[in-house]
Enzyme design. Structure first.
Site, mmCIF file in Angstrom:
data_model
loop_
_atom_site.group_PDB
_atom_site.id
_atom_site.type_symbol
_atom_site.label_atom_id
_atom_site.label_comp_id
_atom_site.label_asym_id
_atom_site.label_seq_id
_atom_site.Cartn_x
_atom_site.Cartn_y
_atom_site.Cartn_z
ATOM 1 N N GLU A 232 41.832 46.842 37.530
ATOM 2 C CA GLU A 232 42.872 46.454 36.575
ATOM 3 C C GLU A 232 42.527 45.108 35.965
ATOM 4 O O GLU A 232 42.278 44.128 36.673
ATOM 5 C CB GLU A 232 44.210 46.376 37.304
ATOM 6 C CG GLU A 232 45.359 45.819 36.508
ATOM 7 C CD GLU A 232 46.590 45.579 37.374
ATOM 8 O OE1 GLU A 232 47.550 44.976 36.859
ATOM 9 O OE2 GLU A 232 46.589 45.974 38.556
ATOM 10 N N ASP A 234 44.247 42.415 33.795
ATOM 11 C CA ASP A 234 45.482 41.909 33.202
ATOM 12 C C ASP A 234 45.137 40.928 32.084
ATOM 13 O O ASP A 234 44.854 39.759 32.328
ATOM 14 C CB ASP A 234 46.347 41.214 34.257
ATOM 15 C CG ASP A 234 46.931 42.184 35.258
ATOM 16 O OD1 ASP A 234 47.202 43.329 34.867
ATOM 17 O OD2 ASP A 234 47.094 41.815 36.431
ATOM 18 N N GLU A 237 50.030 38.709 31.071
ATOM 19 C CA GLU A 237 51.292 38.828 31.798
ATOM 20 C C GLU A 237 52.083 37.577 31.456
ATOM 21 O O GLU A 237 51.637 36.462 31.737
ATOM 22 C CB GLU A 237 51.057 38.937 33.298
ATOM 23 C CG GLU A 237 50.358 40.226 33.685
ATOM 24 C CD GLU A 237 50.412 40.467 35.181
ATOM 25 O OE1 GLU A 237 51.329 41.173 35.623
ATOM 26 O OE2 GLU A 237 49.542 39.933 35.891
ATOM 27 N N HIS A 248 41.431 42.090 38.428
ATOM 28 C CA HIS A 248 41.651 42.590 39.793
ATOM 29 C C HIS A 248 40.619 43.682 40.058
ATOM 30 O O HIS A 248 40.718 44.778 39.496
ATOM 31 C CB HIS A 248 43.044 43.192 39.958
ATOM 32 C CG HIS A 248 44.186 42.253 39.786
ATOM 33 N ND1 HIS A 248 44.755 41.559 40.844
ATOM 34 C CD2 HIS A 248 44.895 41.904 38.688
ATOM 35 C CE1 HIS A 248 45.773 40.834 40.399
ATOM 36 N NE2 HIS A 248 45.868 41.027 39.090
#
Length: 459
Positions: A232, A234, A237, A248
């Site tokens: 993942e 990101d 956010e 991640h």
């Protein structure tokens, strides 16, 4: 993402067919355009759409209108076991604006936090960008490329997260791989992320009802025996008080169903024993020591729309190289704004995510270096080679009140300790009951998505 969003079931009047297409509510994807750019800045408009995640959809009997899942529990008659439940239960099309508060206009997508529909109250949502076909997700191969979008977070208070990120999902939502998944990407199936969420109702085309436990603080969610893990990235956010971008990595490639230790569950004290790096290596300007860079009236002013540029650089500056750096640039009011620089004792003045940045950050903050333990940039580089799905969402946090994004966290550490202060929100903020009551009209708007070679998507 950090803890998973709250998910609602709905008591609507329609007939649907499990992970197959429903027949009463037509699934019509809201249209959304974006631009594919070439070296030199020439961009071509792509006609696409977004699809709602299957976990938000009404799930009930294939032969009637009885809910398979109500509140946070499965119906014991329709779902005595996972195989029978999978056979008996079905997904339906969605009323995007009326039920979920999701609307599009040209190149803009707006997602409302709380929507009071005719039959239900919906909280948060998650959508995926579709390819030209309405049965496959757009797959982004990110190495030595940049991804740019505009975002307005002015209507997102403490405790909310408007998240835009990439997940290593399968293009068809797992339809070809799992015969019991009849709906596929057209109905938003196949989600996974690095938190290995257990609240996903169907994983690998099968009902995740084994050992299902209703949540003790969320009347609409629960968790099953299995989680679903994958790499993942990101990209964004954020709310109006804090922001971060975070890779991640996972030891496994592609959507992977986990159980036991492999899931790395906090409740079992195994967070760093699972296959994914749940902490990630984040760049949050506030946490990195610059508390005047991002926020209301600051250098990057969160009360106004901004352009967010993220560049995924490789070791040899080619798309076949290995991911080595993730850079961030902002554009606002016609001005290009370089990312903030780290101002933390024991760290150099970094302004991007690199292997060295991550290593020094973990030491300076006293954090477990799970990023390195899970392979660092290596697994993420592989995921970006195979292609990743664009996810856009709005959610509140029943696990940690979003304090890890916009306040001081963890609560048992002094806020003056390096790495603890992540934003200016009070430590008693972000409780879902408060946010849902006091800020139901909160929303986020993503727009003007562009993707292309480094330097091609902004001026």
């Amino acid at each position: 993402m950090f803890p998973a969003a709250a998910l609602l079931s709905f008591s609507l009047v329609a007939v649907v067919y499990g992970q197959a297409a429903g027949t009463l509510t037509t699934e019509t994807h809201p249209k959304l355009t974006w631009q594919k750019c070439a070296a030199g800045g020439s961009c071509t408009t792509q006609s696409a759409s977004v699809v709602l995640d299957s976990n938000w959809r009404w799930l009930h009997s294939t032969s009637g209108s009885t809910n398979c899942y109500t509140g946070n529990t499965w119906d014991s008659t329709l779902c005595p076991d996972a195989a029978t439940c999978t056979k008996n239960c079905a997904l339906d099309g969605g009323d995007y604006s009326g039920t979920y508060g999701i609307t599009t206009s040209g190149n803009a997508l707006t997602m409302k936090f709380v929507t009071n529909g005719p039959y239900s109250t919906n909280i948060g949502s998650r959508v995926y960008l579709m390819a030209t076909s309405d049965s496959a997700y757009e797959m982004f191969k990110l190495k030595q490329m940049e991804f740019t979008f505009d975002v307005d977070v002015s209507n997102l208070p403490c405790g909310l997260n408007g998240a835009l990120y990439f997940s290593q999902m399968e293009a068809d939502g797992g339809k070809a791989k799992y015969p019991t998944n009849k709906a596929g990407a057209k109905y938003g199936t196949g989600y996974c992320d690095a938190q290995c969420p257990h609240d996903i109702k169907f994983i690998n085309g099968e009902a995740n009802m084994v050992d299902w436990k209703p949540s003790d603080n969320d009347k609409n969610a629960g968790s099953g025996k299995y989680g679903t893990c994958c790499n993942e990235m990101d990209v964004w956010e954020a709310n109006s008080m804090g922001s971060a971008y975070t890779p991640h990595s996972c030891k496994a490639q592609g959507p992977t169903r986990c159980s036991g230790t492999d899931c790395g569950d906090d409740a079992s004290g195994e967070r760093h024993s699972g296959i994914c790096d749940k902490d990630g290596c984040d760049f949050n300007s506030y946490r990195q020591g610059d508390q005047t860079f991002y926020g209301k009236g600051m250098t990057v002013d969160s009360t106004k729309k901004m352009t967010v540029v993220t560049q995924f650089l490789t070791n040899d500056n080619t798309t076949s190289g290995t991911l080595s750096e993730i850079r961030r640039v902002y554009v606002q009011n016609g001005k290009v704004i370089a990312n903030s620089k780290t101002n933390i004792p024991g760290m150099k003045a970094y302004d991007s995510i690199t292997t060295q940045f991550c290593a020094e950050q973990k030491v300076a903050f006293g954090d477990v270096d799970d990023f390195a333990a899970k392979g660092g940039f290596g697994p993420m580089s592989q995921a970006m080679t195979s292609g990743m799905v664009l996810v856009m969402s709005i959610w509140d946090d029943h696990a940690a009140n979003m304090l890890w994004l916009d306040s001081s966290y963890p609560l048992d550490k002094d806020s003056s300790t390096p790495g603890v202060a992540r934003g200016a929100c009070p430590t008693d903020s972000g409780k879902p009951t408060d946010v849902e009551t006091n800020s139901p009209n909160a929303s986020v708007t993503y727009s003007n998505i562009k993707f292309g070679p480094i330097g091609s998507t902004y001026k």
